[in-house]
Design a protein around this motif. Sequence first.
Motif, PDB file in Angstrom:
ATOM      1  N   GLY A  84       0.735  -1.162  -0.068  1.00 57.93           N
ATOM      2  CA  GLY A  84       0.178  -0.199   0.001  1.00 57.93           C
ATOM      3  C   GLY A  84       0.885   1.435  -0.334  1.00 57.93           C
ATOM      4  O   GLY A  84       2.484   1.120   0.251  1.00 57.93           O
ATOM      5  N   SER A  86       1.574   3.518   1.989  1.00 55.64           N
ATOM      6  CA  SER A  86       1.832   3.974   3.546  1.00 55.64           C
ATOM      7  C   SER A  86       3.191   4.442   2.860  1.00 55.64           C
ATOM      8  O   SER A  86       3.315   5.663   3.517  1.00 55.64           O
ATOM      9  CB  SER A  86       1.611   3.230   4.694  1.00 55.64           C
ATOM     10  OG  SER A  86       2.501   2.223   4.203  1.00 55.64           O
ATOM     11  N   LYS A 224      -8.005   2.385  -4.570  1.00 53.53           N
ATOM     12  CA  LYS A 224      -8.472   1.964  -3.137  1.00 53.53           C
ATOM     13  C   LYS A 224      -9.326   1.269  -2.869  1.00 53.53           C
ATOM     14  O   LYS A 224      -9.726   0.804  -1.215  1.00 53.53           O
ATOM     15  CB  LYS A 224      -9.900   3.353  -3.545  1.00 53.53           C
ATOM     16  CG  LYS A 224     -10.836   3.722  -1.818  1.00 53.53           C
ATOM     17  CD  LYS A 224     -11.551   5.334  -2.414  1.00 53.53           C
ATOM     18  CE  LYS A 224     -12.521   5.045  -1.039  1.00 53.53           C
ATOM     19  NZ  LYS A 224     -13.123   6.623  -1.270  1.00 53.53           N
ATOM     20  N   ASN A 225     -10.252   0.424  -4.174  1.00 50.83           N
ATOM     21  CA  ASN A 225     -11.005  -1.017  -3.610  1.00 50.83           C
ATOM     22  C   ASN A 225     -10.172  -2.128  -2.702  1.00 50.83           C
ATOM     23  O   ASN A 225     -10.387  -2.645  -2.319  1.00 50.83           O
ATOM     24  CB  ASN A 225     -11.467  -0.713  -4.654  1.00 50.83           C
ATOM     25  CG  ASN A 225     -12.745  -0.433  -5.274  1.00 50.83           C
ATOM     26  OD1 ASN A 225     -13.488   0.330  -4.486  1.00 50.83           O
ATOM     27  ND2 ASN A 225     -13.458  -0.862  -6.612  1.00 50.83           N
ATOM     28  N   GLN A 227      -7.457  -1.358  -1.143  1.00 55.98           N
ATOM     29  CA  GLN A 227      -6.586  -1.433   0.451  1.00 55.98           C
ATOM     30  C   GLN A 227      -6.066  -0.876  -0.010  1.00 55.98           C
ATOM     31  O   GLN A 227      -5.358  -0.346   1.112  1.00 55.98           O
ATOM     32  CB  GLN A 227      -6.884  -2.124   1.514  1.00 55.98           C
ATOM     33  CG  GLN A 227      -8.203  -2.917   1.049  1.00 55.98           C
ATOM     34  CD  GLN A 227      -8.428  -3.722   2.837  1.00 55.98           C
ATOM     35  OE1 GLN A 227      -7.544  -4.959   3.073  1.00 55.98           O
ATOM     36  NE2 GLN A 227      -9.337  -3.343   3.829  1.00 55.98           N
ATOM     37  N   ARG A 228      -5.129  -0.202  -0.809  1.00 57.38           N
ATOM     38  CA  ARG A 228      -4.066   0.174  -1.301  1.00 57.38           C
ATOM     39  C   ARG A 228      -3.257   2.035  -0.715  1.00 57.38           C
ATOM     40  O   ARG A 228      -2.487   2.255  -0.676  1.00 57.38           O
ATOM     41  CB  ARG A 228      -3.254   0.444  -2.979  1.00 57.38           C
ATOM     42  CG  ARG A 228      -2.501  -0.505  -2.892  1.00 57.38           C
ATOM     43  CD  ARG A 228      -3.199  -2.280  -2.667  1.00 57.38           C
ATOM     44  NE  ARG A 228      -2.432  -3.241  -2.679  1.00 57.38           N
ATOM     45  CZ  ARG A 228      -2.346  -4.543  -2.889  1.00 57.38           C
ATOM     46  NH1 ARG A 228      -3.855  -4.890  -2.704  1.00 57.38           N
ATOM     47  NH2 ARG A 228      -1.495  -5.357  -2.827  1.00 57.38           N
ATOM     48  N   LEU A 229      -5.107   2.474  -0.776  1.00 62.78           N
ATOM     49  CA  LEU A 229      -4.875   4.020  -0.582  1.00 62.78           C
ATOM     50  C   LEU A 229      -5.378   4.072   1.529  1.00 62.78           C
ATOM     51  O   LEU A 229      -5.040   5.290   1.822  1.00 62.78           O
ATOM     52  CB  LEU A 229      -5.694   4.847  -0.897  1.00 62.78           C
ATOM     53  CG  LEU A 229      -5.994   4.761  -2.641  1.00 62.78           C
ATOM     54  CD1 LEU A 229      -6.664   5.624  -3.559  1.00 62.78           C
ATOM     55  CD2 LEU A 229      -4.733   5.580  -2.304  1.00 62.78           C
ATOM     56  N   ASN A 230      -4.723   3.208   2.053  1.00 65.15           N
ATOM     57  CA  ASN A 230      -4.892   3.197   3.767  1.00 65.15           C
ATOM     58  C   ASN A 230      -3.645   3.441   3.508  1.00 65.15           C
ATOM     59  O   ASN A 230      -3.242   2.140   4.622  1.00 65.15           O
ATOM     60  CB  ASN A 230      -5.355   2.162   3.688  1.00 65.15           C
ATOM     61  CG  ASN A 230      -7.144   1.364   3.579  1.00 65.15           C
ATOM     62  OD1 ASN A 230      -8.103   2.535   3.290  1.00 65.15           O
ATOM     63  ND2 ASN A 230      -7.466   0.156   3.762  1.00 65.15           N
ATOM     64  N   ILE A 231      -3.655   4.807   4.390  1.00 63.51           N
ATOM     65  CA  ILE A 231      -1.762   4.956   4.531  1.00 63.51           C
ATOM     66  C   ILE A 231      -1.870   5.439   6.205  1.00 63.51           C
ATOM     67  O   ILE A 231      -0.805   4.779   6.223  1.00 63.51           O
ATOM     68  CB  ILE A 231      -2.385   6.239   3.778  1.00 63.51           C
ATOM     69  CG1 ILE A 231      -1.992   6.112   2.155  1.00 63.51           C
ATOM     70  CG2 ILE A 231      -0.627   6.970   3.886  1.00 63.51           C
ATOM     71  CD1 ILE A 231      -1.758   8.019   1.455  1.00 63.51           C
ATOM     72  N   ASP A 233      -1.850   3.927   9.573  1.00 64.53           N
ATOM     73  CA  ASP A 233      -2.034   3.249  10.116  1.00 64.53           C
ATOM     74  C   ASP A 233      -1.090   3.412  11.824  1.00 64.53           C
ATOM     75  O   ASP A 233       0.075   3.708  11.993  1.00 64.53           O
ATOM     76  CB  ASP A 233      -1.753   1.729  10.304  1.00 64.53           C
ATOM     77  CG  ASP A 233      -1.231   0.756  11.103  1.00 64.53           C
ATOM     78  OD1 ASP A 233      -2.038   1.026  12.254  1.00 64.53           O
ATOM     79  OD2 ASP A 233      -0.662  -0.429  10.401  1.00 64.53           O
ATOM     80  N   THR A 243       4.118   1.219   9.997  1.00 63.34           N
ATOM     81  CA  THR A 243       2.934   2.017  10.320  1.00 63.34           C
ATOM     82  C   THR A 243       3.686   3.822  10.879  1.00 63.34           C
ATOM     83  O   THR A 243       4.370   3.798   9.994  1.00 63.34           O
ATOM     84  CB  THR A 243       2.750   2.041  11.985  1.00 63.34           C
ATOM     85  OG1 THR A 243       4.191   1.750  12.829  1.00 63.34           O
ATOM     86  CG2 THR A 243       2.839   0.237  11.828  1.00 63.34           C
TER      87      THR A 243
END
Length: 638
Positions: A84, A86, A224-225, A227-231, A233, A243
């Motif tokens: 992702g 991050s 986005k679908n 989950q690669r844009l869940n930056i 954590d 993280t």
Amino acid sequence: MPQFANPGVGTFTAWDYVIFALLFVISSGIGVFFAIKERKNATSRAFLVGGRQMICGPVALSLTASFMSAVTVLGAPSEVYRYGASFILFCLAFSFVIILTAELFLPVFYRSGITSTYEYLELRFNRVVRVAATMIYILQTILYTGVVVYAPALALNQVTGFNLWGSVFATGIVCTFYCTLGGLKAVVWTDAFQMVVMVLGFLTVLIQGTIKLGGSSNTWKIAKNGQRLNIFDFSVDPLRRHTFWTLTVGGTFTWLGIYGVNQSIIQRCISCKSERHAKMALYLNLLGLWVILVCAVFSGLVMYAFYVNCDPWTAGFISASDQLMPYFVMEILGHLPGLPGLFVACAFSGTLSTVAASINALATVTYEDFVKQCFPNVSDKRSTWISKGLCIVFGVACTSMAVAASSMGGIIQAALSIHGMCGGPMLGLFSLGILFPCANWIGAIGGLAVGVTLSFWPAIGGFIYPASVSKTLPLHLSTNSCLPLNISDLLSTQSPTLTPQWRDRPILADSLYSLSYLYYSALGCLGSLIAGLLISFISGSKDTAIVRPTLIRPVSNLFCFWSDKFRKMCGSGIQHGQKNSAEANKENTVSDNDLIMKISTRKELNDVYNQDSRKIPSIYIPEQCTHINFGLVKETYF
């Protein structure tokens, strides 16, 4: 495990080889140009630090290219593809690193008049500390440079068919050639050119990949679908690979060990014609770091969107994740003659810049820390030839290390973390000298030993006993749309082969050995700093009155709200009480006189002044002293 039909990708055409060869020809040509241009200014000072007359623009590009190697060009997009975006949080780490380097470390190194970063350690502590740090740096740099040369060559060879050893030896020969001929000026200007090539290569991939996916909005939606844009954590678990805290805090320590005290970076900064230019180069370099990082992250997102339903790594089309980027490039650009060659030139530009920076830095520290100490009266002409000879020696050593890296197997991954393992203790050592005037040489040596132990211990343990799957598992990767070899395989998919787990794991395997690799530097730095202070106090703190003002930026002076009593207790070596005018003038005179003894000899000071008759910007002296400049020093003392 299901078997999938590999659709195959193209190979290099004649035009690709032409584009790639131009990179080497232009790089070599820059070396020849500066060899001819600077032939009348043949001194080791001009060869190793460009006569301290460089301007901020090319130095900024060179700083960016120096450590944005092919590992970044190939590895960062793969990291984003699997884990992702991050990775973009490194932008924050880069910002902290550049500010600290420009405002804390650079002023000390620049105003000290040093050529080798490790010369500072002898001035601040003693020669034993200097030699110990230099040896660690030399071993670190040769190992890392060998891996930087070999790893991208292997990845590109297995995907594009590009000759493995041809690229390895070509890289070593060309870097050694233009470093030996043109010195630092050739390295800086070649890095600037290679930086442009890196950006062009990334932009080519981004534009063509986005077109293939039907636009940027579609790419963003797929990412986005997936989950690669869940930056963000915000887990504080230090065992988690990436993280917010590992990337910002751990990343700051890791990169500060490179930018703050590494010879390759500092050597470029002190080659600038003024401290202001050096600071501007660092801040402009920050923009370059952001550009490269953003390009790498978006390349990873585009690559994921392209392979969202048929991951070539899971399907077995490639044998290592580092091959994802070149495989992707050959698939989307293989039908366009010359463009794959541009991307390969982009990847190898990073390698060339890193290797060149390493060779030049290794030659500098060896000449300044060893040769010059043994032969202090060597002539300018002979010193230049010695410096060039050292470039050849280290060029051969780095290329040979690349050959040795071919038999290391999994050790390559450990070698890529070498900057964190060695850079952390070095950062702690320099911070100890700069921030704490009370630290002595015994504390410095002891702190360095503790820091190296604390950083190497979890790193080596983590290599032998890899972290549990739950801490390193990549995000979901699919092979649903891959063409199976057997119909029965259509209903099953298989995750990529993960790191095997050992049955007999020691107690520390799931704690210390599973520590995120980004914390190695922080552990080494803090261990070196704290142990150095404790050992200094136990062995008897250094007399702060004899520490030269230009060699320190006391931590007790960094915050204006600290009381004078607390500053004295921290051993800042500065008297904060009010003094009459006569006492102040007397103290300033002594400090200035002590300072110019360090700046240079009378002959060197006159030489510098004669080269630039303008008033050179004032040299820093702590609060209780005046500011002086070369013009006034010459007028007053000579």
